[in-house]
Design a protein around this motif. Structure first.
Motif, PDB file in Angstrom:
ATOM      1  N   ASN B  87     -32.211  51.946 -27.703  1.00  0.00           N
ATOM      2  CA  ASN B  87     -32.511  52.074 -29.210  1.00  0.00           C
ATOM      3  C   ASN B  87     -31.660  51.246 -29.867  1.00  0.00           C
ATOM      4  O   ASN B  87     -31.780  50.735 -30.693  1.00  0.00           O
ATOM      5  CB  ASN B  87     -32.369  53.631 -29.410  1.00  0.00           C
ATOM      6  CG  ASN B  87     -32.376  54.256 -30.909  1.00  0.00           C
ATOM      7  OD1 ASN B  87     -31.749  54.325 -31.675  1.00  0.00           O
ATOM      8  ND2 ASN B  87     -33.888  53.845 -31.248  1.00  0.00           N
ATOM      9  N   PHE B  92     -37.263  45.174 -28.552  1.00  0.00           N
ATOM     10  CA  PHE B  92     -38.478  44.647 -27.446  1.00  0.00           C
ATOM     11  C   PHE B  92     -39.373  43.989 -28.488  1.00  0.00           C
ATOM     12  O   PHE B  92     -39.915  44.538 -29.537  1.00  0.00           O
ATOM     13  CB  PHE B  92     -39.167  45.926 -26.834  1.00  0.00           C
ATOM     14  CG  PHE B  92     -38.266  46.535 -25.807  1.00  0.00           C
ATOM     15  CD1 PHE B  92     -38.166  45.867 -24.515  1.00  0.00           C
ATOM     16  CD2 PHE B  92     -37.117  47.475 -26.017  1.00  0.00           C
ATOM     17  CE1 PHE B  92     -37.582  46.638 -23.403  1.00  0.00           C
ATOM     18  CE2 PHE B  92     -36.416  47.915 -24.979  1.00  0.00           C
ATOM     19  CZ  PHE B  92     -36.765  47.609 -23.734  1.00  0.00           C
ATOM     20  N   PHE B  94     -43.351  42.587 -27.473  1.00  0.00           N
ATOM     21  CA  PHE B  94     -44.298  42.743 -26.399  1.00  0.00           C
ATOM     22  C   PHE B  94     -45.497  41.862 -26.464  1.00  0.00           C
ATOM     23  O   PHE B  94     -45.718  41.457 -27.628  1.00  0.00           O
ATOM     24  CB  PHE B  94     -44.943  44.146 -26.136  1.00  0.00           C
ATOM     25  CG  PHE B  94     -43.805  45.167 -25.878  1.00  0.00           C
ATOM     26  CD1 PHE B  94     -43.677  45.481 -24.769  1.00  0.00           C
ATOM     27  CD2 PHE B  94     -43.361  45.893 -27.106  1.00  0.00           C
ATOM     28  CE1 PHE B  94     -42.575  46.543 -24.597  1.00  0.00           C
ATOM     29  CE2 PHE B  94     -42.582  46.979 -26.958  1.00  0.00           C
ATOM     30  CZ  PHE B  94     -42.084  47.359 -25.654  1.00  0.00           C
ATOM     31  N   ASN B  98     -47.856  46.316 -29.392  1.00  0.00           N
ATOM     32  CA  ASN B  98     -47.755  47.591 -29.223  1.00  0.00           C
ATOM     33  C   ASN B  98     -47.292  48.268 -30.316  1.00  0.00           C
ATOM     34  O   ASN B  98     -46.185  49.042 -30.514  1.00  0.00           O
ATOM     35  CB  ASN B  98     -46.524  47.905 -28.214  1.00  0.00           C
ATOM     36  CG  ASN B  98     -47.185  47.863 -26.724  1.00  0.00           C
ATOM     37  OD1 ASN B  98     -48.137  48.009 -26.246  1.00  0.00           O
ATOM     38  ND2 ASN B  98     -46.389  47.352 -25.853  1.00  0.00           N
ATOM     39  N   LEU B  99     -48.081  48.031 -31.395  1.00  0.00           N
ATOM     40  CA  LEU B  99     -48.072  48.666 -32.903  1.00  0.00           C
ATOM     41  C   LEU B  99     -48.862  49.942 -32.859  1.00  0.00           C
ATOM     42  O   LEU B  99     -49.705  50.133 -32.193  1.00  0.00           O
ATOM     43  CB  LEU B  99     -48.203  47.897 -34.025  1.00  0.00           C
ATOM     44  CG  LEU B  99     -47.448  46.386 -34.132  1.00  0.00           C
ATOM     45  CD1 LEU B  99     -48.102  45.709 -35.145  1.00  0.00           C
ATOM     46  CD2 LEU B  99     -46.058  46.943 -34.296  1.00  0.00           C
ATOM     47  N   LEU B 100     -48.464  51.033 -33.457  1.00  0.00           N
ATOM     48  CA  LEU B 100     -49.005  52.305 -33.772  1.00  0.00           C
ATOM     49  C   LEU B 100     -50.299  52.039 -34.737  1.00  0.00           C
ATOM     50  O   LEU B 100     -49.840  51.799 -35.792  1.00  0.00           O
ATOM     51  CB  LEU B 100     -48.226  53.432 -34.070  1.00  0.00           C
ATOM     52  CG  LEU B 100     -46.938  53.781 -33.378  1.00  0.00           C
ATOM     53  CD1 LEU B 100     -46.312  55.026 -33.873  1.00  0.00           C
ATOM     54  CD2 LEU B 100     -47.637  54.126 -31.770  1.00  0.00           C
ATOM     55  N   ASP B 107     -44.044  51.785 -41.612  1.00  0.00           N
ATOM     56  CA  ASP B 107     -43.733  52.858 -40.593  1.00  0.00           C
ATOM     57  C   ASP B 107     -43.565  52.453 -39.094  1.00  0.00           C
ATOM     58  O   ASP B 107     -42.825  52.858 -38.584  1.00  0.00           O
ATOM     59  CB  ASP B 107     -45.212  53.935 -40.797  1.00  0.00           C
ATOM     60  CG  ASP B 107     -44.667  55.003 -42.021  1.00  0.00           C
ATOM     61  OD1 ASP B 107     -43.746  54.851 -42.559  1.00  0.00           O
ATOM     62  OD2 ASP B 107     -45.774  55.456 -42.350  1.00  0.00           O
ATOM     63  N   LEU B 111     -39.931  52.931 -36.981  1.00  0.00           N
ATOM     64  CA  LEU B 111     -39.897  53.728 -35.865  1.00  0.00           C
ATOM     65  C   LEU B 111     -38.732  53.959 -35.076  1.00  0.00           C
ATOM     66  O   LEU B 111     -37.998  54.964 -34.736  1.00  0.00           O
ATOM     67  CB  LEU B 111     -41.070  53.315 -34.912  1.00  0.00           C
ATOM     68  CG  LEU B 111     -41.442  54.247 -33.807  1.00  0.00           C
ATOM     69  CD1 LEU B 111     -41.844  55.511 -34.466  1.00  0.00           C
ATOM     70  CD2 LEU B 111     -42.634  53.623 -33.234  1.00  0.00           C
ATOM     71  N   PRO B 112     -37.939  52.831 -34.678  1.00  0.00           N
ATOM     72  CA  PRO B 112     -36.628  52.730 -33.867  1.00  0.00           C
ATOM     73  C   PRO B 112     -35.834  53.545 -34.664  1.00  0.00           C
ATOM     74  O   PRO B 112     -34.732  54.326 -34.243  1.00  0.00           O
ATOM     75  CB  PRO B 112     -36.223  51.319 -33.740  1.00  0.00           C
ATOM     76  CG  PRO B 112     -37.478  50.630 -33.850  1.00  0.00           C
ATOM     77  CD  PRO B 112     -38.420  51.348 -34.973  1.00  0.00           C
ATOM     78  N   ARG B 123     -33.178  53.739 -43.889  1.00  0.00           N
ATOM     79  CA  ARG B 123     -34.078  53.145 -43.054  1.00  0.00           C
ATOM     80  C   ARG B 123     -35.022  52.351 -43.913  1.00  0.00           C
ATOM     81  O   ARG B 123     -35.756  51.455 -43.345  1.00  0.00           O
ATOM     82  CB  ARG B 123     -34.782  54.017 -41.964  1.00  0.00           C
ATOM     83  CG  ARG B 123     -35.605  54.973 -42.523  1.00  0.00           C
ATOM     84  CD  ARG B 123     -35.836  56.248 -41.409  1.00  0.00           C
ATOM     85  NE  ARG B 123     -36.597  57.100 -41.995  1.00  0.00           N
ATOM     86  CZ  ARG B 123     -36.792  58.505 -41.689  1.00  0.00           C
ATOM     87  NH1 ARG B 123     -35.875  58.908 -41.035  1.00  0.00           N
ATOM     88  NH2 ARG B 123     -37.628  59.172 -42.010  1.00  0.00           N
ATOM     89  N   ARG B 159     -39.532  45.237 -36.269  1.00  0.00           N
ATOM     90  CA  ARG B 159     -39.240  46.411 -35.543  1.00  0.00           C
ATOM     91  C   ARG B 159     -38.199  46.355 -34.585  1.00  0.00           C
ATOM     92  O   ARG B 159     -37.164  47.296 -34.322  1.00  0.00           O
ATOM     93  CB  ARG B 159     -40.470  47.058 -35.075  1.00  0.00           C
ATOM     94  CG  ARG B 159     -40.243  48.400 -34.220  1.00  0.00           C
ATOM     95  CD  ARG B 159     -41.629  48.855 -33.567  1.00  0.00           C
ATOM     96  NE  ARG B 159     -42.080  48.157 -32.357  1.00  0.00           N
ATOM     97  CZ  ARG B 159     -43.230  48.110 -31.795  1.00  0.00           C
ATOM     98  NH1 ARG B 159     -43.995  49.022 -32.077  1.00  0.00           N
ATOM     99  NH2 ARG B 159     -43.325  47.354 -30.937  1.00  0.00           N
TER     100      ARG B 159
END
Lengths: 396, 229
Positions: B87, B92, B94, B98-100, B107, B111-112, B123, B159
């Motif tokens: 964290n 990372f 990728f 790997n996004l939501l 958002d 996330l982290p 944040r 991110r």
């Protein structure tokens, strides 16, 4: 992770699948609704019966022939109670209780062209109003001991009899006939309503001597007694048994108190309430399985998301809490809605029938739904929290 | 150990056992990465480069060997401690982004920070800064599906930068992008490196590896060359 973020996150995931969340919640709603509803009806039934029984008077003691358990060989009760037993009891219990024997039989009453079929004719003594204090006279007076001893044919009639025989007339002083005998109405009783659906006002009270002749019986249907105070009930019961045992055997009579009949009734309705609640609890359990099922689906669907969250620094307990919280939110929401509907429906039922919302059932149902959320959410949440981030990220 | 070493791998081995067949994926990796380095690890598929990446990223544990991160042995850390290090220290990037999908770009970037318990105000400010820095200020409310591949990868880089990690681990970051977007992403990584981030890039493409200061080749679970460019 902050707790407010956790709550927001869980709500967001649930809102992302509105229909699914709604249907899962519905399972819990139905379970909680059923628990509250059925327990309310069970409890309502119990308090209804209790009220009815205690309206008979908590000081009351009945002596009836036979035993409560078995009724002798062939189920036939040989009635050995006689009027003299009542007299003995009154003598012995002079300062403790009032005693009145009762000869009961249903019979047809006539006045001119009008008849009242199936009226309860109760032969008793002048002491009866002292025993059954709930009977209040509208007009006139109960027959006296002197009138009773003199063999006078007098009648005290209930309000149903008044309605049927004297719709437009003053009954006092009129002569009614029971079979071939004629009785003069000397008093009318106030309306008492129905108990367990039995009309308490369709009765004719006559002196016991006349009743015995009328029906050709020598024994009495029962002996009613009223202790002078509720605390005396156990003593009166004990002494009554002592008096009667001098003449009768143990299984030839039963002394019943309002309390003992209440206890019997309560134990039955308690079992009923628990059985109803238990059946309802099964449906809540099924709802809980629904929660577990949908959470497992959700964990599988979101495997990649879980892997990503872990890679980005989510600890095992963050994932565990998120999924557990989702399950708890589903079941608690269902619980609250179920409570609202359950209480609402119970209040509506109470208008037509009997139903009492018991707060323990509400708390129990709520506690149960929280517990269900935790128990059934635990397995999927643990599974989610244990996913390896690499495998989860590779998951298609 | 020299203070400017951010990563040191000592004889790292990794075996996988599946159906009683043991496969040695890494056969003794020795690697030193200095703070502020930009290193590319090249290799064919099956060379063990992803496994190495997962080990460096603390997503996997070595079967044997020692891993020092910032001078501390992290090969024996607990799951929770590793989550904490990932964290704080590692960003990372990728190949699959790997996004939501359900969350906005903003958002996703935040996330982290959720797992670092940063206050909502801080944040949000930080995430907006990062998105702006990567030229995504107009796309903060968009969902990943509304963004191009290049934009999605930039959201992912934002991110990765969210918690100010010292290391960026990029696993085939250009693998799903066209040449132009790929070059943009590499330019961003280069810029981040010039700002002091240590960058470890995994790729099978030579021209992408050329953006790095150093390239090493992984073959058959061993590092073949380790040369300054």
């Amino acid at each position: 992770m902050r707790n407010d973020d956790l709550v927001k996150l869980s709500f967001r995931s649930l809102f992302a699948n509105k229909l699914r969340s709604f249907l899962t919640t519905l399972g819990i709603v139905i379970g909680v609704f059923a628990i509250i509803m059925l327990v309310s009806i069970g409890t309502g039934l119990q308090s209804y019966i209790t009220k009815q029984v205690s309206s008979l008077g908590s000081n009351l003691i009945f002596v009836i022939p036979g035993t409560n358990e078995g009724r002798g060989p062939g189920g036939i009760v040989v009635n050995k109670l006689v009027e003299n037993d009542a007299k003995n009891l009154q003598l012995r219990l002079r300062n403790l209780a009032e005693v009145a024997p009762l000869v009961l039989q249903s019979s047809t009453i006539k006045y001119k062209s009008k008849t009242d079929k199936q009226a309860q004719v109760a032969g008793t003594t002048a002491n009866y109003p002292k025993v059954i204090k709930e009977i209040k006279l509208d007009r006139g007076r109960f027959f006296t001991e002197g009138q009773e001893k003199a063999g006078a044919k007098l009648a005290v009639i209930g309000s149903t009899v008044v309605e049927r025989l004297f719709p437009n007339e003053d009954p006092i002083g009129k002569v009614i006939s029971i079979g071939s005998n004629r009785y003069t109405v000397i008093a009318t009783a106030q309306e008492r309503g129905a108990i367990f659906g039995i009309d308490q006002d369709n009765f004719v009270g006559i002196p016991i001597g006349a009743a015995k002749k009328q029906f050709g019986v020598s024994n009495v249907t029962g002996i009613y007694m009223s202790a002078n105070s509720p605390e005396l009930v156990p003593i009166v019961k004990k002494q009554t048994e002592e008096v009667l045992l001098k003449r009768l055997t143990e299984d030839e009579f039963t002394v019943q108190t309002a309390e003992s009949s209440l206890a019997t009734v309560s134990s039955i309705t308690n079992i009923l309430t628990i059985a109803l609640g238990g059946i309802a609890a099964i449906s809540l359990l099924v709802g809980g399985i629904g929660v577990a099922n949908i959470m497992l689906v959700s964990v599988t669907e979101r495997t990649r998301e879980i892997g990503l969250r872990k890679a980005l620094g989510a600890k095992r307990k963050d994932i565990l809490k998120q999924f557990l919280l989702e399950a708890v939110i589903l079941s608690v929401t269902g619980g609250i809605i179920g409570i609202i509907f359950g209480m609402g429906a119970s209040f509506i039922v109470a208008i037509f029938l009997f139903s009492t919302v018991t707060y323990w059932s509400v708390f129990l149902a709520f506690g149960f739904s929280v517990m269900i959320g935790i128990i059934f959410g635990m397995a999927p949440a643990i599974r989610a929290s244990k996913l390896s981030p690499i495998e989860a990220l590779r998951y298609e | 150990m020299a203070a400017d070493l951010i990563i040191k791998l000592e004889n790292i081995k990794k075996d996988y056992v599946s159906e009683d067949v043991k496969t040695c994926v890494l056969k003794g990796i020795n690697l030193e990465i200095k703070r502020g380095d930009f290193i590319a690890i090249r290799g064919r598929s099956g060379s063990g480069k992803s496994t190495l990446m997962n080990l460096i990223g603390l997503l996997d544990v070595p079967t044997y060997g020692k891993y020092y991160l910032n001078g501390k042995d992290v090969s024996k850390k607990s799951e929770n401690e590793k989550a904490f290090i990932r964290n704080k220290e590692i960003g990372f990037v990728f190949q699959q982004f790997n996004l939501l999908n359900r969350a906005s770009a903003l958002d996703n970037v935040i996330l982290p920070a959720l797992y670092a318990a940063v206050s909502p105000h801080d944040r949000r400010k930080k995430a907006l800064d990062m998105l702006k820095k990567l030229g995504l200020e107009d796309d903060i409310k968009k969902r990943p599906s509304q963004l191009s591949g290049g934009q999605q990868q930039r959201v992912a880089i934002a991110r990765a930068l969210m918690n100010d990690p010292s290391i960026i681990l990029a696993d085939e970051p250009t693998g799903n992008l066209d040449t132009k977007s790929g070059e943009d992403v590499m330019a961003i990584l280069k810029k981040l490196n010039s700002e002091g981030k240590t960058i470890i890039l995994i790729t099978h493409e030579k021209d992408i590896a050329a953006f790095a200061k150093k390239t090493m080749l992984l073959a058959e679970g061993l590092i073949e060359t380790n040369h300054e460019k």
